[in-house]
Design a protein around this motif. Structure first.
Motif, short mmCIF file in Angstrom:
data_model
loop_
_atom_site.label_atom_id
_atom_site.label_comp_id
_atom_site.label_asym_id
_atom_site.label_seq_id
_atom_site.Cartn_x
_atom_site.Cartn_y
_atom_site.Cartn_z
N ASN A 1 -18.94 62.29 -27.05
CA ASN A 1 -19.50 60.98 -27.36
C ASN A 1 -20.16 61.00 -28.74
O ASN A 1 -20.73 62.00 -29.16
CB ASN A 1 -20.54 60.58 -26.30
N PHE A 2 -20.09 59.87 -29.42
CA PHE A 2 -20.75 59.77 -30.73
C PHE A 2 -21.29 58.34 -30.91
O PHE A 2 -20.74 57.38 -30.35
CB PHE A 2 -19.79 60.11 -31.87
N THR A 3 -22.38 58.24 -31.69
CA THR A 3 -22.98 56.94 -32.00
C THR A 3 -23.37 56.93 -33.47
O THR A 3 -23.77 57.96 -34.03
CB THR A 3 -24.22 56.65 -31.13
N ILE A 4 -23.24 55.75 -34.08
CA ILE A 4 -23.70 55.54 -35.46
C ILE A 4 -24.59 54.31 -35.45
O ILE A 4 -24.12 53.21 -35.12
CB ILE A 4 -22.53 55.35 -36.43
N ARG A 5 -25.84 54.50 -35.79
CA ARG A 5 -26.80 53.39 -35.76
C ARG A 5 -27.39 53.21 -37.15
O ARG A 5 -27.70 54.20 -37.84
CB ARG A 5 -27.92 53.68 -34.76
N ASP A 6 -27.54 51.96 -37.60
CA ASP A 6 -28.21 51.68 -38.88
C ASP A 6 -29.35 50.70 -38.64
O ASP A 6 -29.53 50.19 -37.53
CB ASP A 6 -27.22 51.15 -39.92
N THR A 7 -30.11 50.45 -39.69
CA THR A 7 -31.26 49.53 -39.59
C THR A 7 -30.98 48.24 -40.36
O THR A 7 -31.89 47.60 -40.88
CB THR A 7 -32.52 50.20 -40.15
N GLY A 8 -29.70 47.87 -40.40
CA GLY A 8 -29.31 46.63 -41.07
C GLY A 8 -29.52 45.43 -40.17
O GLY A 8 -30.19 45.51 -39.13
N PRO A 9 -28.91 44.29 -40.53
CA PRO A 9 -29.09 43.06 -39.75
C PRO A 9 -28.37 43.07 -38.41
O PRO A 9 -28.63 42.22 -37.55
CB PRO A 9 -28.53 41.98 -40.67
N GLY A 10 -27.45 44.02 -38.24
CA GLY A 10 -26.71 44.05 -36.97
C GLY A 10 -25.59 43.04 -36.95
O GLY A 10 -25.29 42.35 -37.94
N PHE A 11 -24.96 42.89 -35.78
CA PHE A 11 -23.84 41.97 -35.61
C PHE A 11 -24.33 40.68 -34.97
O PHE A 11 -25.16 40.69 -34.04
CB PHE A 11 -22.75 42.57 -34.71
N SER A 12 -23.80 39.56 -35.45
CA SER A 12 -24.05 38.29 -34.76
C SER A 12 -23.16 38.21 -33.52
O SER A 12 -22.27 39.04 -33.33
CB SER A 12 -23.73 37.12 -35.70
N GLU B 1 -20.84 36.04 -32.80
CA GLU B 1 -19.46 35.80 -33.19
C GLU B 1 -18.81 37.06 -33.75
O GLU B 1 -17.65 37.36 -33.45
CB GLU B 1 -19.38 34.69 -34.24
N GLU B 2 -19.56 37.82 -34.52
CA GLU B 2 -19.02 39.05 -35.09
C GLU B 2 -18.70 40.07 -34.00
O GLU B 2 -17.70 40.79 -34.10
CB GLU B 2 -20.03 39.65 -36.08
N LEU B 3 -19.52 40.13 -32.97
CA LEU B 3 -19.24 41.06 -31.88
C LEU B 3 -17.93 40.72 -31.17
O LEU B 3 -17.27 41.61 -30.61
CB LEU B 3 -20.39 41.05 -30.86
N GLN B 4 -17.56 39.43 -31.16
CA GLN B 4 -16.32 39.02 -30.50
C GLN B 4 -15.09 39.37 -31.35
O GLN B 4 -14.00 39.53 -30.81
CB GLN B 4 -16.34 37.51 -30.21
N ARG B 5 -15.26 39.46 -32.67
CA ARG B 5 -14.10 39.59 -33.54
C ARG B 5 -14.21 40.74 -34.54
O ARG B 5 -13.45 40.81 -35.49
CB ARG B 5 -13.90 38.28 -34.31
N HIS C 1 -6.32 58.76 -30.48
CA HIS C 1 -6.77 60.06 -29.98
C HIS C 1 -7.19 59.99 -28.51
O HIS C 1 -7.78 60.94 -27.99
CB HIS C 1 -7.95 60.57 -30.83
N GLY C 2 -6.90 58.87 -27.85
CA GLY C 2 -7.16 58.76 -26.42
C GLY C 2 -8.55 58.31 -26.06
O GLY C 2 -8.95 58.40 -24.90
N GLY C 3 -9.32 57.82 -27.03
CA GLY C 3 -10.69 57.40 -26.75
C GLY C 3 -10.88 55.90 -26.87
O GLY C 3 -9.92 55.13 -26.82
N GLU C 4 -12.13 55.49 -27.06
CA GLU C 4 -12.46 54.07 -27.16
C GLU C 4 -13.67 53.90 -28.06
O GLU C 4 -14.52 54.81 -28.18
CB GLU C 4 -12.72 53.47 -25.78
N LEU C 5 -13.76 52.72 -28.69
CA LEU C 5 -14.87 52.42 -29.61
C LEU C 5 -15.42 51.04 -29.25
O LEU C 5 -14.66 50.10 -29.01
CB LEU C 5 -14.37 52.43 -31.05
N ILE C 6 -16.74 50.93 -29.22
CA ILE C 6 -17.41 49.68 -28.85
C ILE C 6 -18.46 49.37 -29.92
O ILE C 6 -19.19 50.27 -30.37
CB ILE C 6 -18.08 49.78 -27.47
N ALA C 7 -18.53 48.11 -30.31
CA ALA C 7 -19.54 47.67 -31.28
C ALA C 7 -20.62 46.89 -30.55
O ALA C 7 -20.37 46.14 -29.62
CB ALA C 7 -18.89 46.80 -32.35
N GLY C 8 -21.87 47.11 -31.00
CA GLY C 8 -22.99 46.41 -30.40
C GLY C 8 -24.21 46.48 -31.31
O GLY C 8 -24.13 46.87 -32.47
N ASN C 9 -25.35 46.09 -30.77
CA ASN C 9 -26.61 46.13 -31.51
C ASN C 9 -27.62 47.01 -30.76
O ASN C 9 -27.67 47.00 -29.52
CB ASN C 9 -27.18 44.73 -31.68
#
Length: 451
Positions: free
Chosen positions: A367-378, A380-384, A417-425
């Motif tokens: 498992n891996f995670t990348i987190r930043d301190t930016g504005p994040g996703f709106s 609508e952005e999370l949907q697309r 590579h057989g995995g999955e990626l998810i975007a969120g806040n």
């Protein structure tokens, strides 16, 4: 609808072909002999032999009455009853009596004998026996022809017609007509072929639709990237023209022009690289190498490559990884994926922000995670966010320098590579990318890590 297997159908065909001629033969035999007995059939049968003996006895006993009309009528009546015919000749071979002057060809077997009394030859007798076996053979042949005719009709109905319709349907599908009704059959094998053909047609239709969607997406990507290439190209050409024409007269202005040219060339390089990787991921279905890769090293290499850009914005990048994050795959693609993650995070994280990367093994996944301190996703952005070339309205002018393909490429690399990626806040704020890739089984592996 009940179905038959071809072997069962063939067995029924052979049974029917054997049965029908036999029924015809039995019917004709019964009509001729009035019995269903087939013992000693033929001209030597008991019934025929008895009739023949009675006729011979009558002719020999009535040798003195051969020319008597009454006796001849009596003999003629008996010949009709036993379906025989007779010729009586004198000693000099002159005809004395013929039971049927117009003899037909249905009688061919003969019984010849001479009548002798007191040492003198009285005459010769020829008895024509019935040819019943010929009629029976003709009836069998007729039954065989009828059986073949019926079998031909049924074979066309059960075998040929469904195959011809399936062939016609295949030509329609080849011509692009997907809504084709495939024929049904009561033969199991043909029905199974039909079902498999239907599955194949649905698969082809789905593949064709996917190909059409990919083609439409490809055209959209090429058109959008070609449009986006014009902005840095125009800016680059403008600043280069300014340098060439001497507009930048001071060293400070020249340095500024060169910095802008360098920035625009880097932006062009990112656009071209993203377009190449996107096309490669979409259309090149090659098998991934089976190399053992330490995902921790990939993360560190990506951090090292993005550190200069992060220092310019005073952004700190920290990593928290364990030592058991081993996976299998393509080193170049995985580095490209992680570079996309960190590049996206650095571009959207404000000055003096922070980026945190984590990697750990859990069960059979890395498992891996990348987190930043930016504005994040709106919302609508999370949907697309993983759609090709999608960017939020606030960054449509490419002020951040992105191509809109980075996260799309990264998600496809993870899935390859057989995995999955998810975007969120993250709950504390900022964007959060969470993914996993199947872990490499290190049991029995010796000699270090293959990169």
């Amino acid at each position: 609808m009940r179905t038959l297997r071809i072997r069962t159908f063939i067995m029924l065909v052979f049974f029917f072909i054997s049965l029908v001629p036999w029924l015809f033969y039995v019917t004709v035999h019964f009509m001729e002999t009035k019995t269903l007995s087939f013992a000693k059939s033929g001209p030597q049968s008991e019934i025929l032999q008895r009739h023949l003996n009675e006729t011979i006895h009558m002719i020999e006993a009535g040798s003195d009455k051969w020319r008597d009309p009454n006796w001849q009528n009596q003999l003629h009546t008996q010949m009709q009853q036993v379906k025989m015919e007779v010729d009586i000749l004198s000693a000099s071979d002159q005809e004395i009596y013929r039971s049927n002057p117009e003899r037909h060809g249905s009688l061919s077997s003969t019984e010849r004998f001479s009548v002798v009394a007191d040492g003198h030859l009285l005459g010769r007798v020829v008895i024509y026996l019935p040819k019943s076996s010929t009629v029976q053979m003709i009836s069998m042949f007729a039954g065989l022809l009828l059986a073949f005719f019926i079998i031909g009709v049924e074979m066309r109905k059960f075998l040929l017609n469904p195959l011809e319709k399936m062939s016609f349907a295949a030509r329609q599908i080849a011509a692009g007509e997907w809504e084709v009704e495939l024929p049904r059959s009561r033969i199991t094998e043909i029905s199974e072929v039909r079902d498999a053909f239907e599955v194949m047609v649905k698969g082809l239709q789905k593949s064709f639709q996917k190909q059409a969607e990919l083609e439409e997406e490809r055209r959209f990507v090429i058109a959008a990237v070609a449009h986006d290439l014009r902005t840095p190209l125009f800016a680059l050409r403008g600043y280069l023209d300014g340098l060439e024409q001497g507009i930048a007269q001071s060293p400070e202005k020249t340095t500024k022009y060169l910095a802008v040219c360098k920035e625009k060339s880097a932006q062009l390089d990112r656009l071209v690289e993203d377009l190449f990787t996107f096309t490669k991921m979409e259309y090149v279905e090659r098998k991934l190498p089976n190399n053992t890769i330490d995902f921790k090293l990939i993360i560190q290499k990506s951090i090292d490559s993005l550190s200069p850009l992060a220092r310019q914005k005073h952004i700190s990048i920290s990593s928290h990884t364990t030592d058991d994050c081993f996976i299998s795959g393509d080193m170049h693609l995985l580095e490209r994926m992680m570079n996309n993650f960190l590049d996206n995070a650095v571009r959207h994280t404000p000055t003096y922000g922070e980026i945190v990367v984590q990697c750990y093994k859990e069960d059979e996944k890395v498992n891996f995670t990348i987190r930043d301190t930016g504005p994040g996703f709106s919302w609508e952005e999370l949907q697309r966010v993983f759609e090709p070339l999608y960017r939020g309205e606030e960054s449509r002018n490419r002020s951040t320098g992105g191509s809109g393909l980075g996260l799309t490429i990264s998600q496809r690399i993870v899935r390859r590579h057989g995995g999955e990626l998810i975007a969120g806040n993250h709950w504390e704020g900022g964007a959060l990318l969470t993914g996993w890739i199947p872990a490499r089984n290190m049991n029995g592996i010796r000699g270090g890590i293959s990169l």
